[in-house]
Scaffold this active site. Structure first.
Site, PDB file in Angstrom:
ATOM      1  N   ASN A 141      30.598  30.027 -25.106  1.00  0.00           N
ATOM      2  CA  ASN A 141      29.222  30.315 -24.669  1.00  0.00           C
ATOM      3  C   ASN A 141      28.754  29.378 -23.539  1.00  0.00           C
ATOM      4  OD1 ASN A 141      28.113  31.191 -28.030  1.00  0.00           O
ATOM      5  ND2 ASN A 141      28.774  32.563 -26.398  1.00  0.00           N
TER       6      ASN A 141
ATOM      7  N   ASP B 144      25.123  37.551 -34.122  1.00  0.00           N
ATOM      8  CA  ASP B 144      25.330  38.189 -32.815  1.00  0.00           C
ATOM      9  C   ASP B 144      24.295  39.287 -32.589  1.00  0.00           C
ATOM     10  OD1 ASP B 144      26.575  38.556 -30.391  1.00  0.00           O
ATOM     11  OD2 ASP B 144      28.247  39.727 -31.192  1.00  0.00           O
TER      12      ASP B 144
HETATM   13  C1  IPE Z   1      29.989  34.700 -30.969  1.00  0.00           C
HETATM   14  O1  IPE Z   1      29.232  35.650 -30.296  1.00  0.00           O
HETATM   15  C2  IPE Z   1      29.360  33.353 -30.848  1.00  0.00           C
HETATM   16  C3  IPE Z   1      28.070  33.169 -31.522  1.00  0.00           C
HETATM   17  C4  IPE Z   1      27.449  34.063 -32.243  1.00  0.00           C
HETATM   18  C5  IPE Z   1      27.474  31.881 -31.351  1.00  0.00           C
HETATM   19  P1  IPE Z   1      29.568  36.070 -28.789  1.00  0.00           P
HETATM   20  O2  IPE Z   1      28.562  37.064 -28.403  1.00  0.00           O
HETATM   21  O3  IPE Z   1      29.698  34.864 -27.948  1.00  0.00           O
HETATM   22  O4  IPE Z   1      31.014  36.720 -28.958  1.00  0.00           O
HETATM   23  P2  IPE Z   1      31.779  37.770 -28.037  1.00  0.00           P
HETATM   24  O5  IPE Z   1      31.681  37.243 -26.640  1.00  0.00           O
HETATM   25  O6  IPE Z   1      31.086  39.070 -28.189  1.00  0.00           O
HETATM   26  O7  IPE Z   1      33.161  37.778 -28.587  1.00  0.00           O
HETATM   27  C1  IPE Z   2      24.353  35.794 -30.211  1.00  0.00           C
HETATM   28  O1  IPE Z   2      23.744  36.773 -29.461  1.00  0.00           O
HETATM   29  C2  IPE Z   2      23.863  34.409 -29.871  1.00  0.00           C
HETATM   30  C3  IPE Z   2      24.834  33.588 -29.136  1.00  0.00           C
HETATM   31  C4  IPE Z   2      26.055  33.956 -28.835  1.00  0.00           C
HETATM   32  C5  IPE Z   2      24.398  32.282 -28.712  1.00  0.00           C
HETATM   33  P1  IPE Z   2      24.280  37.215 -28.041  1.00  0.00           P
HETATM   34  O2  IPE Z   2      23.552  36.413 -27.012  1.00  0.00           O
HETATM   35  O3  IPE Z   2      25.747  37.135 -27.983  1.00  0.00           O
HETATM   36  O4  IPE Z   2      23.782  38.710 -27.986  1.00  0.00           O
HETATM   37  P2  IPE Z   2      24.568  39.969 -27.406  1.00  0.00           P
HETATM   38  O5  IPE Z   2      25.917  39.993 -28.052  1.00  0.00           O
HETATM   39  O6  IPE Z   2      24.659  39.760 -25.932  1.00  0.00           O
HETATM   40  O7  IPE Z   2      23.713  41.128 -27.782  1.00  0.00           O
HETATM   41 MG    MG Z   3      27.192  38.473 -28.435  1.00  0.00          MG
END
Ligand code: IPE
Ligand code: IPE
Ligand code: MG
Length: 243
Positions: free
Chosen positions: A71, A22
């Site tokens: 996502n 993340d």
């Molecule tokens: C979890 O991260 C999913 C992945 C890393 C693929 P998210 O960024 O989607 O999770 P939330 O929305 O902060 O819970």
């Molecule tokens: C994790 O990074 C990757 C996926 C969830 C695909 P994020 O895209 O969730 O990054 P933040 O949480 O917005 O920083």
């Molecule tokens: Mg995230």
């Protein structure tokens, strides 16, 4: 930050490490990049670093949460960017997976992936099928609740066909109907970027995993960050409900 030498070779290391990768969006913003996809792109090198750290320490299974069922709600350009990135990552790294004997697998609702992405993924899974050194498991279009719903549906089908009775259903039955039933539960779950939540990741399998959250954003994650997590893991007392 820990280096390899700080890992105690007399203590167990996790057989299976699962990672919620993340913080890519925040990393892009902190670097003043206009697109969140740039953060995802930067995260590809962190995946390679995590694989190198597993090789150095002998971690057999690495599960990476790459894309959740939730996502799909993101803007179309970001979803497309992620799918393209995944195809590129697989194409660029297939030779190295082969060379290192890494078997690639995927868990999730793979039928929801775009056809082109699915084709590249299937090809890499097929080509690495007999590799035995280690396993890289990508959680793609993955949600733990969906995985459990799929398992329950399959079990109900067996009951309906008369090959299973309700009384026979136990924990092992449920575990056997998950997406990768032969993979042992994660011993350690790492989440980057500081969020203290599970976000629908491996709800069944994480029952007794040690949880480790680091403020490091995924694109900044390198081998020493994984070693830090391993040192923390080795200092935990895993009791499994016992005393
Ligand atoms: C979890 O991260 C999913 C992945 C890393 C693929 P998210 O960024 O989607 O999770 P939330 O929305 O902060 O819970
Ligand atoms: C994790 O990074 C990757 C996926 C969830 C695909 P994020 O895209 O969730 O990054 P933040 O949480 O917005 O920083
Ligand atoms: Mg995230």
């Amino acid at each position: 930050m820990a280096d390899l030498r700080q890992i105690d070779t007399t203590k167990p290391i996790p057989r299976h490490v699962a990672v919620i990768m993340d913080g890519n969006g925040r990393w892009a913003r902190s670097h003043r990049l206009q697109s969140r996809v740039k953060g995802h792109e930067a995260g590809a090198e962190s995946v390679r670093a995590a694989l190198r750290a597993c090789e150095q320490t002998g971690i057999h299974y690495l599960t990476l949460y790459a894309f959740s069922t939730e996502n799909w709600r993101r803007p179309a350009d970001e979803v497309q960017g992620l799918m393209k990135l995944l195809r590129g990552f697989l194409r660029d790294n297939l030779a190295e997976l082969q060379e290192k004997g890494i078997r690639l697998r995927a868990i999730g609702r793979l039928d929801m992936l775009p056809a082109e992405t699915r084709a590249v993924l299937d090809e890499c899974i097929a080509q690495t099928r007999t590799n035995e050194a280690r396993q890289l498991i990508l959680a793609l279009s993955y949600g733990a609740r969906q995985e459990l719903a799929d398992a329950v549906r399959a079990i109900a089908g067996e009951v309906q066909r008369g090959t299973l009775t309700p009384a026979q259903i136990d924990e092992a039955t449920i575990a056997a109907h998950l997406y990768a039933p032969d993979v042992p539960d994660p011993d350690l779950m790492i989440r980057t970027s500081g969020e203290l939540r599970i976000s629908n990741f491996l709800l069944w399998q994480l029952s007794y995993a040690e949880l480790y959250v680091t403020p490091v954003l995924w694109p900044d994650f390198r081998e020493p960050d994984l070693y830090d997590a391993l040192v923390a893991f080795q200092n935990r007392a895993r009791r499994f409900g016992d005393i």
